[in-house]
Design an enzyme around this catalytic site. Structure first.
Site, PDB file in Angstrom:
ATOM      1  N   ASP A  48       0.839  -1.206   0.000  1.00 48.96           N
ATOM      2  CA  ASP A  48       0.000   0.000   0.000  1.00 48.96           C
ATOM      3  C   ASP A  48       0.872   1.253   0.000  1.00 48.96           C
ATOM      4  OD1 ASP A  48      -2.107   2.012   0.804  1.00 48.96           O
ATOM      5  OD2 ASP A  48      -3.284   0.182   0.969  1.00 48.96           O
ATOM      6  N   THR A 100      -5.012   6.564   0.036  1.00 44.53           N
ATOM      7  CA  THR A 100      -6.309   6.760   0.706  1.00 44.53           C
ATOM      8  C   THR A 100      -6.470   5.816   1.893  1.00 44.53           C
ATOM      9  OG1 THR A 100      -7.305   5.174  -0.839  1.00 44.53           O
ATOM     10  CG2 THR A 100      -7.522   7.514  -1.380  1.00 44.53           C
ATOM     11  N   GLY A 101      -5.521   4.912   2.076  1.00 46.27           N
ATOM     12  CA  GLY A 101      -5.599   3.970   3.186  1.00 46.27           C
ATOM     13  C   GLY A 101      -5.136   4.625   4.478  1.00 46.27           C
ATOM     14  N   ALA A 105     -10.108  -6.472  -8.036  1.00 49.69           N
ATOM     15  CA  ALA A 105     -11.291  -5.791  -7.508  1.00 49.69           C
ATOM     16  C   ALA A 105     -11.765  -4.810  -8.561  1.00 49.69           C
ATOM     17  CB  ALA A 105     -10.956  -5.079  -6.204  1.00 49.69           C
ATOM     18  N   TYR A 108     -11.469   6.597 -13.436  1.00 48.22           N
ATOM     19  CA  TYR A 108     -11.776   5.413 -12.613  1.00 48.22           C
ATOM     20  C   TYR A 108     -12.487   4.353 -13.455  1.00 48.22           C
ATOM     21  CZ  TYR A 108     -13.555   2.718  -8.599  1.00 48.22           C
ATOM     22  OH  TYR A 108     -13.857   1.724  -7.692  1.00 48.22           O
ATOM     23  N   THR A 159     -20.153  -0.969  -1.339  1.00 45.89           N
ATOM     24  CA  THR A 159     -19.950  -1.732  -0.097  1.00 45.89           C
ATOM     25  C   THR A 159     -19.648  -0.752   1.037  1.00 45.89           C
ATOM     26  OG1 THR A 159     -19.125  -3.599  -1.367  1.00 45.89           O
ATOM     27  CG2 THR A 159     -18.584  -3.571   0.958  1.00 45.89           C
TER      28      THR A 159
END
Ligand code: NAD
Length: 335
Positions: free
Chosen positions: A46, A50-51, A129, A160, A190
């Site tokens: 990572d 954004t994490g 994903a 995106y 989600t």
């Protein structure tokens, strides 16, 4: 790249080491937890774009967890043998992915290619994903996997949507050529604990506003629909898709087919919080889809998968988690 040969794609009885790209994000950090609980060794890759470090802080001293802090656009190899690669690395909320649209596109294209090459080199299974956004503003409802979509390739969401479509094309090229055992999940909206309050997604935004006592901002009339899947259901689907044998060799929708208007979502949140905040309507963002509902017949048949957590219950769990952040949310709202 040369073909890796069929022997390297043989199904393994037990997976050991799994690379989770985007493992410090909302979905990725839950996936790291789940895989560790299932006995995997996990390599989290990572860049913290954004994490959050807090998402993986509890794993820092876990003997089977390792962090590689890097951008997937730059990663070329991983030393230790790898059995599986999950690619969840990509900013997922519109304000975040539009902040640097070229990087978003390159993350999906160059980053996915890099990870596919790593999977191919290790003979590892690969799960991408992908997203319901590949359907754009759909003209077909509910969305089945064979619907080819209605995407504006020059609009602000294209970095995106088109990036994810290009990533799917790369995935299926690697699969067709037998370079890697690739699976593609098309994930629908989600939600759950660890969403960031200020990430601009609809569920987190409405909960944050309700907790801060601010008016809820509703795009358009609020009669546009979305389907909301609770995080634990989604992860069960991702793992089932990664492990199903034989490889379905087709994208698989994963989401909760329950369809709600944004007004209904706002109502559920305010009712749960017993809050009486006002609602303000603002213009619809460009290319905002009017309807979203997954057809999950394929996931049901191929994976025996079905979401189980009703929206009301999932929202209650999510709001409980946001309540732990309330002091910070209120402080920010007052500043
Ligand atoms: P997130 O933003 O919380 O997580 C993405 C993670 O990827 C973050 O930790 C971020 O730092 C990392 N990242 C981003 N670009 C990177 C790069 N170039 N190199 C290395 N790391 C990078 O988002 P999320 O909701 O957890 O989504 C995870 C994946 O699932 C994304 O690929 C997203 O497109 C997909 N998805 C999510 C949803 C949803 O509703 N949450 C719906 C459809 C698809």
């Amino acid at each position: 790249m040369n073909s890796s040969g069929s022997g390297r794609l043989a199904t393994r009885a037990r997976f050991k080491t799994t690379l989770v790209a985007g493992g410090a994000g909302f979905l990725g950090s839950h996936l790291c937890d789940l895989l560790l609980a299932r006995g995997h060794a996990v390599i989290c890759v990572d860049s913290f774009l954004t994490g959050s470090r807090a998402n993986i802080a509890p794993l820092a001293n876990h003997p089977r967890f390792r962090l590689i802090e890097t951008d997937i656009c730059d990663i070329a190899e991983v030393e230790e043998p790898i059995d599986q690669v999950y690619n969840l690395a990509c900013a997922a909320s519109p304000p975040r992915y539009q902040a640097d649209p070229v990087h978003t596109m390159m993350t999906s294209v160059a980053g996915t290619r890099n990870l596919l090459r790593i999977a191919a080199a290790h003979g590892a299974a690969f799960l991408q994903a992908s997203t319901s956004e590949v359907y754009g503003d759909p003209a077909s409802h509910p969305q089945q996997e064979d619907y080819r979509g209605h995407v504006n390739c020059v609009g602000p969401r294209a970095c995106y949507d088109e990036g994810k479509r290009a990533a799917e094309a790369l995935c299926f090229d690697f699969l067709r050529h037998d370079w890697a055992d690739v699976r593609v999940a098309r994930i629908f909206n989600t939600y759950g604990p660890r969403m960031q309050p200020d990430d601009g997604r609809i569920v987190s935004t409405l909960i944050r506003q309700a907790l801060a006592g601010e008016p809820l901002t509703i795009n358009g009339t609020g009669e546009q629909t979305r389907s909301f899947c609770y995080v634990s259901d989604l992860l069960d689907g991702l793992v089932a898709l990664m492990e199903v044998d034989p490889n379905p060799r087709t994208p698989v929708n994963l989401g909760n087919p329950g369809e709600f208007t944004i007004n209904e979502l706002a109502e559920l949140i305010t009712r749960h919080l017993k809050s009486r905040v006002a609602m303000v309507h603002q213009p619809l963002p460009e290319d905002d889809p009017q309807m979203r509902q997954p057809d999950i017949a394929k996931a049901r048949t191929l994976l025996g998968w079905e979401p189980r957590v009703p929206l009301r219950e999932g929202l209650a769990r999510t709001i409980d988690w946001f309540l732990t952040l309330r002091p910070e949310i209120v402080r920010k709202a007052e500043a």
